[in-house]
Design a protein around this motif. Structure first.
Motif, PDB file in Angstrom:
ATOM      1  N   THR A 112     -10.881   8.681  18.475  1.00  0.00           N
ATOM      2  CA  THR A 112     -11.609   7.862  17.494  1.00  0.00           C
ATOM      3  C   THR A 112     -12.713   8.723  16.870  1.00  0.00           C
ATOM      4  O   THR A 112     -13.080   9.776  17.414  1.00  0.00           O
ATOM      5  CB  THR A 112     -12.279   6.639  18.158  1.00  0.00           C
ATOM      6  OG1 THR A 112     -13.321   7.107  19.022  1.00  0.00           O
ATOM      7  CG2 THR A 112     -11.299   5.803  18.961  1.00  0.00           C
ATOM      8  N   SER A 113     -13.260   8.223  15.753  1.00  0.00           N
ATOM      9  CA  SER A 113     -14.346   8.989  15.136  1.00  0.00           C
ATOM     10  C   SER A 113     -15.572   9.002  16.053  1.00  0.00           C
ATOM     11  O   SER A 113     -16.351   9.947  16.048  1.00  0.00           O
ATOM     12  CB  SER A 113     -14.709   8.398  13.770  1.00  0.00           C
ATOM     13  OG  SER A 113     -15.124   7.059  13.896  1.00  0.00           O
TER      14      SER A 113
ATOM     15  N   LEU B 158      -3.757   6.371   4.851  1.00  0.00           N
ATOM     16  CA  LEU B 158      -4.945   5.529   5.013  1.00  0.00           C
ATOM     17  C   LEU B 158      -5.356   4.919   3.681  1.00  0.00           C
ATOM     18  O   LEU B 158      -5.206   5.548   2.624  1.00  0.00           O
ATOM     19  CB  LEU B 158      -6.123   6.368   5.551  1.00  0.00           C
ATOM     20  CG  LEU B 158      -6.142   6.727   7.042  1.00  0.00           C
ATOM     21  CD1 LEU B 158      -7.277   7.704   7.329  1.00  0.00           C
ATOM     22  CD2 LEU B 158      -6.286   5.475   7.902  1.00  0.00           C
TER      23      LEU B 158
ATOM     24  N   GLN C 163      -8.032  16.707  19.626  1.00  0.00           N
ATOM     25  CA  GLN C 163      -7.535  15.439  19.082  1.00  0.00           C
ATOM     26  C   GLN C 163      -8.361  14.263  19.578  1.00  0.00           C
ATOM     27  O   GLN C 163      -7.866  13.429  20.352  1.00  0.00           O
ATOM     28  CB  GLN C 163      -6.074  15.245  19.490  1.00  0.00           C
ATOM     29  CG  GLN C 163      -5.149  16.263  18.867  1.00  0.00           C
ATOM     30  CD  GLN C 163      -3.720  16.083  19.351  1.00  0.00           C
ATOM     31  OE1 GLN C 163      -3.251  14.986  19.599  1.00  0.00           O
ATOM     32  NE2 GLN C 163      -3.022  17.183  19.495  1.00  0.00           N
TER      33      GLN C 163
ATOM     34  N   CYS D  39     -13.685  11.361   7.496  1.00  0.00           N
ATOM     35  CA  CYS D  39     -13.063  12.618   7.897  1.00  0.00           C
ATOM     36  C   CYS D  39     -14.019  13.354   8.830  1.00  0.00           C
ATOM     37  O   CYS D  39     -15.241  13.269   8.684  1.00  0.00           O
ATOM     38  CB  CYS D  39     -12.771  13.503   6.684  1.00  0.00           C
ATOM     39  SG  CYS D  39     -11.272  13.024   5.822  1.00  0.00           S
TER      40      CYS D  39
ATOM     41  N   LEU E  14      -9.674  15.998  10.522  1.00  0.00           N
ATOM     42  CA  LEU E  14      -9.279  14.804  11.270  1.00  0.00           C
ATOM     43  C   LEU E  14      -9.738  13.605  10.446  1.00  0.00           C
ATOM     44  O   LEU E  14     -10.821  13.641   9.856  1.00  0.00           O
ATOM     45  CB  LEU E  14      -9.972  14.774  12.632  1.00  0.00           C
ATOM     46  CG  LEU E  14      -9.679  15.949  13.555  1.00  0.00           C
ATOM     47  CD1 LEU E  14     -10.570  15.882  14.795  1.00  0.00           C
ATOM     48  CD2 LEU E  14      -8.212  15.940  13.967  1.00  0.00           C
TER      49      LEU E  14
ATOM     50  N   ALA F  26     -12.925   5.064   5.212  1.00  0.00           N
ATOM     51  CA  ALA F  26     -12.407   6.023   6.196  1.00  0.00           C
ATOM     52  C   ALA F  26     -13.463   7.103   6.409  1.00  0.00           C
ATOM     53  O   ALA F  26     -14.451   7.190   5.656  1.00  0.00           O
ATOM     54  CB  ALA F  26     -11.099   6.649   5.696  1.00  0.00           C
TER      55      ALA F  26
ATOM     56  N   TYR G 218      -9.984   9.181  10.122  1.00  0.00           N
ATOM     57  CA  TYR G 218      -9.943   7.908  10.853  1.00  0.00           C
ATOM     58  C   TYR G 218     -10.283   6.782   9.896  1.00  0.00           C
ATOM     59  O   TYR G 218     -11.158   6.945   9.027  1.00  0.00           O
ATOM     60  CB  TYR G 218     -10.978   7.901  11.981  1.00  0.00           C
ATOM     61  CG  TYR G 218     -10.850   9.064  12.946  1.00  0.00           C
ATOM     62  CD1 TYR G 218     -10.059   8.939  14.093  1.00  0.00           C
ATOM     63  CD2 TYR G 218     -11.497  10.270  12.704  1.00  0.00           C
ATOM     64  CE1 TYR G 218      -9.930   9.995  14.974  1.00  0.00           C
ATOM     65  CE2 TYR G 218     -11.369  11.328  13.578  1.00  0.00           C
ATOM     66  CZ  TYR G 218     -10.586  11.193  14.720  1.00  0.00           C
ATOM     67  OH  TYR G 218     -10.451  12.225  15.572  1.00  0.00           O
TER      68      TYR G 218
ATOM     69  N   ALA H  64      -2.437  10.889   7.765  1.00  0.00           N
ATOM     70  CA  ALA H  64      -3.681  10.266   7.304  1.00  0.00           C
ATOM     71  C   ALA H  64      -3.633   9.969   5.808  1.00  0.00           C
ATOM     72  O   ALA H  64      -4.420   9.160   5.312  1.00  0.00           O
ATOM     73  CB  ALA H  64      -4.868  11.174   7.620  1.00  0.00           C
TER      74      ALA H  64
ATOM     75  N   GLN I 178     -10.844   7.038  25.562  1.00  0.00           N
ATOM     76  CA  GLN I 178      -9.923   8.183  25.661  1.00  0.00           C
ATOM     77  C   GLN I 178     -10.083   8.833  27.027  1.00  0.00           C
ATOM     78  O   GLN I 178     -11.193   8.940  27.543  1.00  0.00           O
ATOM     79  CB  GLN I 178     -10.221   9.215  24.560  1.00  0.00           C
ATOM     80  CG  GLN I 178      -9.215  10.358  24.509  1.00  0.00           C
ATOM     81  CD  GLN I 178      -9.329  11.191  23.231  1.00  0.00           C
ATOM     82  OE1 GLN I 178     -10.234  10.986  22.413  1.00  0.00           O
ATOM     83  NE2 GLN I 178      -8.412  12.142  23.053  1.00  0.00           N
TER      84      GLN I 178
END
Ligand SMILES: Nc1ncnc2c1ncn2[C@@H]1O[C@H](COP(=O)(O)OP(=O)(O)OP(=O)(O)O)[C@@H](O)[C@H]1O
Length: 363
Positions: free
Chosen positions: A232-233, A270, A229, A276, A359, A274, A361, A267, A219
């Motif tokens: 990625t996790s 998904l 934002q 959060c 959030l 995963a 992922y 999300a 990123q």
């Protein structure tokens, strides 16, 4: 506009280890980029490829539009500030700066008066005017740091590379130099790339922050966007202000043995493993309704946790809870706008936050 620095698909491996993996990056003139990544993520390797200490296995490096393949270190227009400062201990401050100008292979400066003016200007810029005659042994760690920076700047590089420049300084000096580095870079209008493993430093200094994960650039964004934002996790973990909640995504919820929270927005699509991420300062703690599971309000995510302890860090307090999901769950109180209640050790509390603040992922 021609980029000050442009990496095109740069890779470098050492044996089986891929230190830098297909990194592409364009840096505008006058930008201050911080490069953030955990230990071993390839930060130093990337700087070394730009400086020309190592050669890429693939890809190319350009400075001001010029491909640097085959260009020697001293002809790249790139300056390097080492974490260890790498000063000549037997020379004065003045001579440490003058040495490079006098003896460099490319365009050496023979004129003593010209060298004197350039050295004085560089020392003044870093706030060390008048310190030229001192020996390196007679100056402090913070001053050595400034001399190392001045020695790099006196050569007027197009791009300045700084490898963990604040790593050797104590906390007070680090804060002071954080501001100073920004001031100096603005005053010069030149392009800085600054490597750090410290997320606060990266966010505080960079006009953009580039995040490396296992050699890859995952990123690059302005600090605020990165913080709000994370792509990625792993980026979120690196920012060190989120609680990770691993589970299974099923029908719009993240579920696990002690976990059942709504997944926000897109999300909700998904499926499968995963994670959060929940910002520590977005969580509310209720003593009263500790075991209520929160299914009633789909806009609220809720888990329960037993209070463990609090850590005081000046203007912030971190309260730690055992939830049975992942690591300890941390709730952050910025004392300027909220105070923690009197928690009772071992008592269970409801920890809740707006589902939209979660959030999520794929894991
Ligand atoms: N000369 C080398 N020979 C072998 N492996 C290397 C060499 N240089 C780096 N590596 C490996 O490449 C990977 C990236 O290393 P690098 O020093 O670039 O990471 P870093 O993000 O700067 O880490 P740190 O923050 O600890 O300095 C690591 O696994 C490291 O062991």
């Amino acid at each position: 506009m021609t980029a000050a620095l442009h990496l095109h698909g740069v890779s470098k491996s050492f044996g089986r280890v891929t230190a830098v993996r297909d990194v592409s990056l364009a840096v505008e003139p006058g930008e201050y980029i911080t490069i953030l990544g955990p230990s071993g993520s390839g930060k130093s390797s990337m700087l070394r490829l730009i400086a020309g200490f190592d050669r890429p296995d693939a890809g190319r490096v350009e400075v001001l539009g010029r491909d640097l393949a085959g260009t020697a270190v001293h002809q790249r227009g790139v300056g390097f500030v080492f974490q260890s400062f790498a000063l000549f201990p037997h020379l004065s401050v003045f001579e440490n700066l003058a040495f490079g100008l006098r003896y460099r292979k490319h365009a050496p400066v023979p004129d003593q008066a010209q060298i004197g003016r350039a050295v004085d200007a560089a020392l003044a810029l870093v706030g060390l005017g008048g310190l030229g005659p001192r020996s390196i042994a007679q100056i402090s760690g913070g001053q050595k740091q400034r001399v190392a920076l001045a020695r790099c700047l006196v050569g007027q590089p197009a791009v300045v590379l700084l490898d963990e420049p604040l790593g050797a300084l104590d906390a007070n000096l680090r804060d002071q130099m954080t501001l100073e580095l920004k001031r100096i870079q603005r005053q010069l209008g030149s392009t800085f790339l600054h490597v750090t493993g410290n997320e606060q430093e990266a966010l505080a200094i960079g006009s953009r922050v580039a995040v490396l994960d296992r050699g890859a650039l995952v990123q690059i964004d302005r600090p605020r966007r990165l913080f709000e934002q994370p792509a990625t996790s792993q980026v979120a973990r690196l920012l060190n202000c989120f609680n990770p909640l691993p589970g299974q995504a099923v029908a719009g919820r993240l579920v696990g043995p002690a976990l059942d929270v709504p997944l926000p927005g897109a999300a909700a699509q998904l499926r499968g493993a995963a994670v959060c991420m929940v910002r520590r300062d977005r969580v509310q703690v209720d003593a009263g309704q500790a075991l209520h599971d929160g299914h009633g309000d789909p806009g609220v995510a809720r888990i329960t946790g037993a209070y463990l302890a609090s850590e005081y860090a000046g203007s912030r307090v971190l309260a730690l809870f055992e939830t049975g999901v992942g690591a300890h769950f941390e709730v952050e109180y910025h004392l300027s706008h909220r105070r923690p209640p009197e928690f009772v050790q071992g008592q269970r509390y409801a920890l809740h936050w707006q589902a939209a603040d979660t959030l999520a992922y794929a894991a």
